[in-house]
Scaffold this motif. Sequence first.
Motif, short mmCIF file in Angstrom:
data_model
loop_
_atom_site.label_atom_id
_atom_site.label_comp_id
_atom_site.label_asym_id
_atom_site.label_seq_id
_atom_site.Cartn_x
_atom_site.Cartn_y
_atom_site.Cartn_z
N HIS A 378 0.85 -1.20 0.00
CA HIS A 378 0.00 0.00 0.00
C HIS A 378 0.88 1.24 0.00
N LEU A 379 0.28 2.36 -0.41
CA LEU A 379 0.97 3.64 -0.31
C LEU A 379 0.34 4.43 0.83
N HIS A 380 1.17 4.86 1.78
CA HIS A 380 0.71 5.79 2.82
C HIS A 380 1.16 7.18 2.39
N TRP A 381 0.19 8.08 2.18
CA TRP A 381 0.50 9.47 1.79
C TRP A 381 0.16 10.37 2.96
N ASP A 382 1.11 11.14 3.42
CA ASP A 382 0.78 12.13 4.46
C ASP A 382 1.11 13.54 3.99
N LEU A 383 0.42 14.51 4.58
CA LEU A 383 0.56 15.91 4.19
C LEU A 383 0.61 16.73 5.48
N LEU A 384 1.64 17.55 5.61
CA LEU A 384 1.77 18.38 6.81
C LEU A 384 1.73 19.86 6.44
N VAL A 385 1.01 20.63 7.24
CA VAL A 385 0.97 22.09 7.10
C VAL A 385 1.37 22.66 8.45
N ASP A 386 2.42 23.49 8.48
CA ASP A 386 2.89 24.05 9.74
C ASP A 386 3.21 22.93 10.74
N ALA A 387 3.84 21.85 10.23
CA ALA A 387 4.26 20.71 11.06
C ALA A 387 3.10 20.02 11.76
N ILE A 388 1.90 20.05 11.14
CA ILE A 388 0.74 19.34 11.67
C ILE A 388 0.15 18.48 10.55
N TRP A 389 -0.10 17.19 10.86
CA TRP A 389 -0.70 16.31 9.85
C TRP A 389 -2.11 16.75 9.55
N ILE A 390 -2.42 16.84 8.26
CA ILE A 390 -3.79 17.18 7.87
C ILE A 390 -4.30 16.16 6.86
N ASP A 391 -5.61 16.18 6.63
CA ASP A 391 -6.26 15.24 5.74
C ASP A 391 -6.00 15.64 4.28
N ALA A 392 -5.16 14.85 3.59
CA ALA A 392 -4.79 15.19 2.22
C ALA A 392 -6.00 15.13 1.28
N GLN A 393 -6.96 14.22 1.55
CA GLN A 393 -8.16 14.15 0.70
C GLN A 393 -8.97 15.44 0.82
N ALA A 394 -9.13 15.94 2.06
CA ALA A 394 -9.87 17.20 2.27
C ALA A 394 -9.13 18.36 1.61
N TRP A 395 -7.80 18.33 1.68
CA TRP A 395 -6.98 19.36 1.04
C TRP A 395 -7.29 19.44 -0.46
N LEU A 396 -7.37 18.27 -1.11
CA LEU A 396 -7.69 18.22 -2.54
C LEU A 396 -9.12 18.73 -2.78
N ASP A 397 -10.09 18.25 -1.95
CA ASP A 397 -11.50 18.63 -2.14
C ASP A 397 -11.71 20.14 -1.95
N GLN A 398 -11.01 20.71 -0.97
CA GLN A 398 -11.22 22.13 -0.64
C GLN A 398 -10.54 23.07 -1.62
N GLY A 399 -9.57 22.57 -2.36
CA GLY A 399 -8.82 23.45 -3.26
C GLY A 399 -7.98 24.46 -2.49
N MET A 400 -7.45 24.02 -1.33
CA MET A 400 -6.62 24.92 -0.53
C MET A 400 -5.39 25.38 -1.30
N ASP A 401 -4.86 24.49 -2.17
CA ASP A 401 -3.66 24.80 -2.94
C ASP A 401 -3.82 26.10 -3.73
N CYS A 402 -4.95 26.23 -4.47
CA CYS A 402 -5.17 27.43 -5.28
C CYS A 402 -5.66 28.60 -4.42
N TRP A 403 -6.41 28.29 -3.35
CA TRP A 403 -6.88 29.34 -2.43
C TRP A 403 -5.68 30.11 -1.86
N ILE A 404 -4.64 29.37 -1.53
CA ILE A 404 -3.44 29.99 -0.96
C ILE A 404 -2.73 30.85 -2.02
N LEU A 405 -2.53 30.27 -3.22
CA LEU A 405 -1.85 31.03 -4.27
C LEU A 405 -2.64 32.28 -4.66
#
Length: 413
Positions: A378-405
């Motif tokens: 299996h692949l375990h994917w983790d995503l950290l923001v400000d050294a805190i683990w967050i839900d990578a699926q929610a990150w994709l759904d929310q479009g935080m990547d473009c919201w920030i840019l």
Amino acid sequence: MKYWLASPILLLFFLSFMTQRTVAQETATRIVVQPGDSWAALAVRFQVPEATLHSLNPHMNPMRQPAIGTELTLPETAVPQTGTFLRPWGTLLETAVSHNVSPWSIALRNGVSNPHRPALYQPIFIPAADVTPRELPTGFATLEVSQLVGVPGQAIGLRGVLEVVSAGVVTAVLGDNEMDVFSNERYLVGLTGTGAFFGTQQPELSIQVGDAPPWRQPWQFRDPTSWEYQQLTLTGTAAQIDQESIAEERARLFEIWEQNSGPAQWQAAFQLPINSFLEISSTFGARRSYNSGPYRTYHEGVDFAAYGGTPVLAPAGGTVVVAEVLYVRGGAVIIDHGLGIYSGFYHMSSIAVAPGDVVTPGQIVGEVGTTGLSTGNHLHWDLLVDAIWIDAQAWLDQGMDCWILDGLKRPCE
Ligand SMILES: [Zn+2]
């Protein structure tokens, strides 16, 4: 024929009139609190005494500002005003000059007899079209948050526009956690995450610009609709996991994750790090109990069950900071995406990149495997923001990547 045509039109007209009336009444009596909706600013905006707002909202503590994301009741007679809300530092005259309005019109509107009198922190309202009076941190022209009600385990963002380029150093603190703050001239973004056990609190958001007094407002959080619960049984050698090695690996990785990694290295929305998988075998935040113990820990990433050898892809641009075999995580690659955002790919059977490599979205970084502490491919994917683990699926759904840019006025495809 005439009547046949006329009556549905009349009926439609009547219906639309009724609908508009209902909507107007609802929006006039209940609002969702936004950043800067202080008691004083709401009183000015809706021309209602603060005491009336307190008595209509007995569930809210009048000694704290209304929490971002909570619902607030207004009198039905409330009429919203547009304009600027200010807590002046100099005299009313100085305030008028800096906002290019007549001191006498402000004096009249705010019931002040002499514009030369020091304002003494008394709020001032300057009428203007298309501006909602809000009490924002000193030096902020606008301030918004990524979600009005925060959800534990997700990335939390704020973005704003400063009135001048060098307003001073901006710090933002959520609860007792200092957020990562980034700016591009007048444009500013603050980022952090919350743990999956964060719960339904109202932490205080505190923002300070230079030496100005800090601005504070609580922020409502809620639990997501459901968390997964997993009971894991460890037997034999798995029960004798080397706890010291686990702690050492964690400490070493946190030294990397806590680094503020410089400008954003992505220019497009993040994508899944795997194109072909059997199922998501474990979601982020799944509560875990080992050998019938309490649910004290949670799953820190997303697991994709997949065939061994399936390519693992960079979800976005970045720089490789870890590419080696670790005790717990096995074949591991960690990518620094900039702005304190790191993603990691673990248990891989092979690694295709080296530390220092700059990767492009979709570039192969390794292959799915079952190395380290793992019980199957299996692949375990983790995503950290400000050294805190967050839900990578929610990150994709929310479009935080473009919201920030967007907040930094940088393009996002
Ligand atoms: Zn996992």
